[in-house]
Design a protein around this motif. Structure first.
Motif, PDB file in Angstrom:
ATOM      1  N   PHE A 123      -6.239   0.771  -5.628  1.00 29.85           N
ATOM      2  CA  PHE A 123      -5.308   0.150  -4.601  1.00 29.85           C
ATOM      3  C   PHE A 123      -5.182   1.116  -3.336  1.00 29.85           C
ATOM      4  CE2 PHE A 123      -3.176  -0.709  -8.693  1.00 29.85           C
ATOM      5  CZ  PHE A 123      -3.455  -2.297  -8.415  1.00 29.85           C
ATOM      6  N   ARG A 147       0.830  -0.966   0.038  1.00 30.89           N
ATOM      7  CA  ARG A 147      -0.097   0.067   0.083  1.00 30.89           C
ATOM      8  C   ARG A 147       0.794   1.441   0.055  1.00 30.89           C
ATOM      9  NH1 ARG A 147      -5.538   1.018   1.057  1.00 30.89           N
ATOM     10  NH2 ARG A 147      -5.742   3.130   1.979  1.00 30.89           N
ATOM     11  N   ALA A 179      -7.928  -5.222 -10.051  1.00 31.65           N
ATOM     12  CA  ALA A 179      -7.909  -5.038  -8.702  1.00 31.65           C
ATOM     13  C   ALA A 179      -9.335  -5.143  -7.812  1.00 31.65           C
ATOM     14  CB  ALA A 179      -7.147  -3.633  -8.346  1.00 31.65           C
ATOM     15  N   THR A 180     -10.182  -4.416  -8.691  1.00 31.04           N
ATOM     16  CA  THR A 180     -11.553  -4.335  -8.028  1.00 31.04           C
ATOM     17  C   THR A 180     -12.069  -5.769  -8.131  1.00 31.04           C
ATOM     18  OG1 THR A 180     -11.884  -2.252  -9.025  1.00 31.04           O
ATOM     19  CG2 THR A 180     -13.986  -3.346  -8.371  1.00 31.04           C
ATOM     20  N   LEU A 236     -12.130 -11.253  -2.807  1.00 34.41           N
ATOM     21  CA  LEU A 236     -11.691 -11.323  -1.268  1.00 34.41           C
ATOM     22  C   LEU A 236     -13.000 -10.817  -0.142  1.00 34.41           C
ATOM     23  CD1 LEU A 236      -9.729 -11.917   0.762  1.00 34.41           C
ATOM     24  CD2 LEU A 236      -8.869  -9.774   0.664  1.00 34.41           C
ATOM     25  N   ARG A 237     -13.820  -9.897  -0.462  1.00 34.47           N
ATOM     26  CA  ARG A 237     -14.755  -9.534   0.201  1.00 34.47           C
ATOM     27  C   ARG A 237     -15.808 -10.537   0.171  1.00 34.47           C
ATOM     28  NH1 ARG A 237     -17.047  -4.978   3.002  1.00 34.47           N
ATOM     29  NH2 ARG A 237     -19.133  -4.756   2.571  1.00 34.47           N
ATOM     30  N   ASP A 288     -10.276   2.795   0.317  1.00 30.95           N
ATOM     31  CA  ASP A 288     -11.095   1.955   1.176  1.00 30.95           C
ATOM     32  C   ASP A 288     -12.550   1.723   0.671  1.00 30.95           C
ATOM     33  OD1 ASP A 288      -8.794   0.926   2.706  1.00 30.95           O
ATOM     34  OD2 ASP A 288      -9.141   2.669   4.323  1.00 30.95           O
ATOM     35  N   ASP A 289     -13.408   0.890   1.062  1.00 33.71           N
ATOM     36  CA  ASP A 289     -14.686   0.769   0.620  1.00 33.71           C
ATOM     37  C   ASP A 289     -15.508   2.193   1.457  1.00 33.71           C
ATOM     38  OD1 ASP A 289     -14.614  -1.516  -0.729  1.00 33.71           O
ATOM     39  OD2 ASP A 289     -15.269  -3.074   0.850  1.00 33.71           O
ATOM     40  N   ARG A 315     -10.618  -7.277  -5.173  1.00 34.46           N
ATOM     41  CA  ARG A 315     -10.942  -6.828  -3.571  1.00 34.46           C
ATOM     42  C   ARG A 315     -12.458  -7.303  -3.409  1.00 34.46           C
ATOM     43  NH1 ARG A 315     -11.287  -0.529  -3.023  1.00 34.46           N
ATOM     44  NH2 ARG A 315      -9.181  -0.771  -2.302  1.00 34.46           N
ATOM     45  N   TYR A 316     -13.188  -7.384  -4.508  1.00 34.68           N
ATOM     46  CA  TYR A 316     -14.584  -7.758  -4.128  1.00 34.68           C
ATOM     47  C   TYR A 316     -14.600  -9.430  -4.051  1.00 34.68           C
ATOM     48  CZ  TYR A 316     -16.158  -3.078  -3.846  1.00 34.68           C
ATOM     49  OH  TYR A 316     -16.286  -1.790  -3.291  1.00 34.68           O
TER      50      TYR A 316
END
Length: 165
Positions: free
Chosen positions: A62, A9, A138-139, A145-146, A65-66, A142-143
């Motif tokens: 990157f 990050r 990346a999106t 993983l969510r 945050d949500d 990320r989602y």
């Protein structure tokens, strides 16, 4: 693992700072050349636009945050804990499915743009627009993983309710 993610990050933040620095310097060059030297240069505008495009999608992929994104969460705020988990899971699933469905067409467009170049800097446009493909991947990650965390019973964020003044 947390240290590795924090390091990644920080490097993503370094890239964003570098892009903003390049954009700011080209903006200053444009002001000086136009108003001080009375000899405007064209490449600065194109560089500003390209770096701005990259900053927006880089940070969205990157660094944000949500909770930093705009949300329409009226139903989410009113719902109970179980319903919030279901709504969060459905929203994440919808985002992943929509991005996966549009990924081939997006990749096709980006790769098609390799035959074109920017007007002033002559950068191949597939390089310019590749940031959107990076953002999409990346999106999706990320989602995805969510979804995995929510399906395993992971913690969901409490709704933020702001009262009117």
């Amino acid at each position: 693992m947390h240290r590795i993610l924090a390091w990644l990050r920080a490097r993503a933040d370094n890239v964003a700072v570098g892009l903003l620095t390049v954009m700011f310097i080209s903006f200053i060059v444009q002001i000086l050349s136009r108003y001080v030297l009375n000899a405007p240069v064209d490449w600065t505008l194109e560089l500003c636009l390209t770096t701005w495009l990259w900053v927006v999608f880089w940070e969205a992929a990157f660094l944000l945050d949500d909770r930093d994104h705009i949300r329409f969460d009226l139903l989410y705020v009113m719902a109970g804990h179980r319903m919030r988990r279901t709504l969060a899971l459905l929203a994440a699933l919808a985002i992943v499915v929509a991005f996966l469905v549009s990924l081939p067409a997006t990749w096709g467009y980006i790769s098609f743009e390799k035959i074109r170049h920017s007007d002033t800097l002559h950068i191949r446009l597939d390089y310019v627009f590749s940031i959107y493909g990076i953002f999409m991947l990346a999106t999706i990650a990320r989602y995805g993983l969510r979804i995995w965390r929510l399906a395993r019973g992971g913690k969901i964020e409490a709704p933020v309710v702001e009262e009117a003044p």
